[in-house]
Design a protein around this motif. Structure first.
Motif, short mmCIF file in Angstrom:
data_model
loop_
_atom_site.label_atom_id
_atom_site.label_comp_id
_atom_site.label_asym_id
_atom_site.label_seq_id
_atom_site.Cartn_x
_atom_site.Cartn_y
_atom_site.Cartn_z
N ALA A 9 0.27 6.55 30.56
CA ALA A 9 0.07 7.91 31.05
C ALA A 9 -0.76 7.69 32.24
CB ALA A 9 -0.63 8.82 30.16
N LEU A 10 -1.90 7.03 32.36
CA LEU A 10 -2.77 7.28 33.58
C LEU A 10 -1.98 6.07 34.58
CD1 LEU A 10 -6.28 7.42 32.50
CD2 LEU A 10 -5.09 8.87 33.70
N LEU A 11 -1.37 5.15 34.10
CA LEU A 11 -0.75 4.35 35.42
C LEU A 11 0.39 5.11 35.72
CD1 LEU A 11 -0.53 0.90 33.51
CD2 LEU A 11 -2.18 1.64 35.02
N ILE A 12 1.11 5.94 35.21
CA ILE A 12 2.11 6.94 36.00
C ILE A 12 1.40 7.92 36.81
CG2 ILE A 12 3.56 8.79 35.54
CD1 ILE A 12 4.36 7.32 32.63
N VAL A 13 0.06 8.50 36.49
CA VAL A 13 -0.62 9.08 37.30
C VAL A 13 -1.21 8.34 38.63
CG1 VAL A 13 -2.97 10.44 37.51
CG2 VAL A 13 -1.24 10.83 35.29
N ARG A 14 -1.40 7.12 38.21
CA ARG A 14 -2.02 6.29 39.53
C ARG A 14 -0.84 6.12 40.57
NH1 ARG A 14 -1.72 0.08 38.18
NH2 ARG A 14 0.43 0.61 38.48
N ASP A 15 0.30 5.79 40.01
CA ASP A 15 1.42 5.63 40.86
C ASP A 15 1.99 6.79 41.68
OD1 ASP A 15 1.58 3.01 40.15
OD2 ASP A 15 3.47 2.94 39.46
N LEU A 16 1.89 8.08 41.00
CA LEU A 16 2.15 9.48 41.58
C LEU A 16 0.97 9.92 42.74
CD1 LEU A 16 3.75 11.29 38.68
CD2 LEU A 16 4.86 10.13 40.61
N LEU A 17 -0.27 9.13 42.34
CA LEU A 17 -1.42 9.58 43.32
C LEU A 17 -1.07 8.91 44.58
CD1 LEU A 17 -4.52 9.44 41.16
CD2 LEU A 17 -3.72 11.18 42.29
N VAL A 18 -0.14 8.01 44.66
CA VAL A 18 0.24 7.19 46.07
C VAL A 18 1.41 8.07 46.63
CG1 VAL A 18 1.24 5.16 47.18
CG2 VAL A 18 -0.30 5.16 44.96
N GLU A 64 1.56 -13.39 33.50
CA GLU A 64 2.66 -12.44 33.52
C GLU A 64 2.10 -11.13 34.41
OE1 GLU A 64 -0.03 -11.52 29.87
OE2 GLU A 64 0.88 -13.52 30.96
N GLN A 65 0.87 -11.40 34.82
CA GLN A 65 0.49 -10.18 35.75
C GLN A 65 0.87 -9.97 37.07
OE1 GLN A 65 -3.87 -10.28 34.30
NE2 GLN A 65 -3.38 -8.56 33.34
N VAL A 66 1.36 -8.76 37.78
CA VAL A 66 1.66 -8.92 39.10
C VAL A 66 0.94 -7.75 39.78
CG1 VAL A 66 3.97 -9.76 38.51
CG2 VAL A 66 3.45 -7.17 38.69
N ILE A 67 0.92 -7.96 41.06
CA ILE A 67 0.24 -6.89 42.15
C ILE A 67 1.57 -6.04 42.28
CG2 ILE A 67 -0.87 -6.54 44.22
CD1 ILE A 67 -2.07 -9.11 43.75
N THR A 68 1.35 -4.86 42.16
CA THR A 68 2.57 -3.90 42.74
C THR A 68 1.96 -3.09 43.90
OG1 THR A 68 1.65 -1.68 41.48
CG2 THR A 68 3.19 -3.56 40.45
N PRO A 69 2.79 -2.71 44.79
CA PRO A 69 2.45 -1.78 45.90
C PRO A 69 1.57 -0.63 45.48
CG PRO A 69 4.76 -2.40 46.24
CD PRO A 69 4.29 -2.82 44.94
N ASP A 70 1.98 -0.08 44.65
CA ASP A 70 1.02 1.33 44.22
C ASP A 70 -0.14 0.70 43.51
OD1 ASP A 70 3.11 2.83 45.14
OD2 ASP A 70 3.88 3.36 43.03
N SER A 71 -0.38 -0.36 42.73
CA SER A 71 -1.65 -0.90 42.31
C SER A 71 -2.57 -1.09 43.26
CB SER A 71 -1.40 -1.76 40.85
OG SER A 71 -1.04 -3.00 41.55
N MET A 72 -1.97 -1.65 44.29
CA MET A 72 -2.97 -2.37 45.24
C MET A 72 -3.36 -1.39 46.15
SD MET A 72 -4.20 -5.33 46.09
CE MET A 72 -5.59 -5.11 47.08
N THR A 73 -2.50 -0.21 46.41
CA THR A 73 -2.83 0.81 47.25
C THR A 73 -4.15 1.51 46.73
OG1 THR A 73 -0.74 1.12 48.05
CG2 THR A 73 -2.02 3.01 48.20
N MET A 74 -3.95 1.86 45.39
CA MET A 74 -5.06 2.52 44.55
C MET A 74 -6.36 1.67 44.57
SD MET A 74 -4.00 5.70 44.23
CE MET A 74 -5.19 6.28 43.10
N ASP A 75 -6.00 0.39 44.32
CA ASP A 75 -7.18 -0.66 44.39
C ASP A 75 -7.92 -0.51 45.89
OD1 ASP A 75 -7.05 -1.28 41.76
OD2 ASP A 75 -6.35 -3.32 42.24
#
Length: 213
Positions: free
Chosen positions: A24-33, A107-118
């Motif tokens: 749920a919070l990862l969906i929120v994270r991406d929508l914050l972008v 198996e872990q990747v960096i996504t555009p939205d995860s890096m943007t929020m970081d």
């Protein structure tokens, strides 16, 4: 509403019932972008089962956290004003989690939205306000971001573009942002490869974006 029910009356238990389910919070994270179509959310959260994504979106809508909105004949999901109030919570959790961050698993990747929020999490507007406006074109593994800093304003968009400094890195950027590694050592050790622009600006980047581990 979410299936979890703690049987307790209080703000924290209520919050966890609304956004505490897995993903749920990862969906929120991406929508914050920014607003996202269903397919974009699924692509950004590659390991989420489709039935779980559909369920979380339905739950978050029922909770008033997100809404469906028409955009040029397509439907996107976006945060409501109530949902956007989660931004400082997400940033604070990101900063807290950063302290325990180590090298990524295979198996872990960096996504555009995860890096943007970081980057939003690590951004120090009070420091940036004392520095000249600077644009960085950065490639983190397969993720390309254009990072513009103008005083206390930060703008991060996908893709390449004109920049004062362009560099390539991967998850090793953590060492630079945490202060574990100075900019000159990051370049010398290959953690960061400068593609174009003034090498000295990497030190400005590390000063502007900093999260102590």
């Amino acid at each position: 509403m979410a299936a979890r029910d703690y049987g307790q009356y209080g703000g924290l238990s209520q919050a966890l019932e609304l956004v505490g389910e897995r993903w749920a919070l990862l969906i929120v994270r991406d929508l914050l972008v920014g607003p996202r179509r269903y397919g974009e959310l699924a692509a950004g959260l590659a390991r989420i089962p489709t039935n779980i994504l559909a369920a979380r979106l339905k739950e978050l809508q029922a909770a008033g956290v997100i809404r469906r909105a028409p955009r040029s004949r397509i439907i996107v999901y976006e945060l409501t004003p109530y949902g956007r109030e989660l931004e400082p919570v997400v940033l604070a959790l990101g900063a807290w989690g950063y302290k325990a961050l180590s090298d990524p698993r295979d198996e872990q990747v960096i996504t555009p939205d995860s890096m943007t929020m970081d980057l939003r999490t690590a951004f120090r507007p009070q420091v940036a306000d004392t520095l000249p406006p600077t644009a960085y074109a950065a490639r983190f593994s397969q993720t390309e971001l254009l990072i513009r800093v103008d005083g206390s304003n930060l703008d991060v968009t996908r893709g390449d573009g004109p920049a004062d400094l362009a560099f390539v890195t991967d998850s090793g950027i953590r060492r630079l942002i945490s202060g574990e590694m100075a900019a000159d050592l990051a370049i010398a050790s290959g953690v960061v490869e400068v593609v174009r622009g003034r090498v000295a600006l990497l030190d400005r980047f590390a000063t502007t974006f900093h999260l102590a581990a």
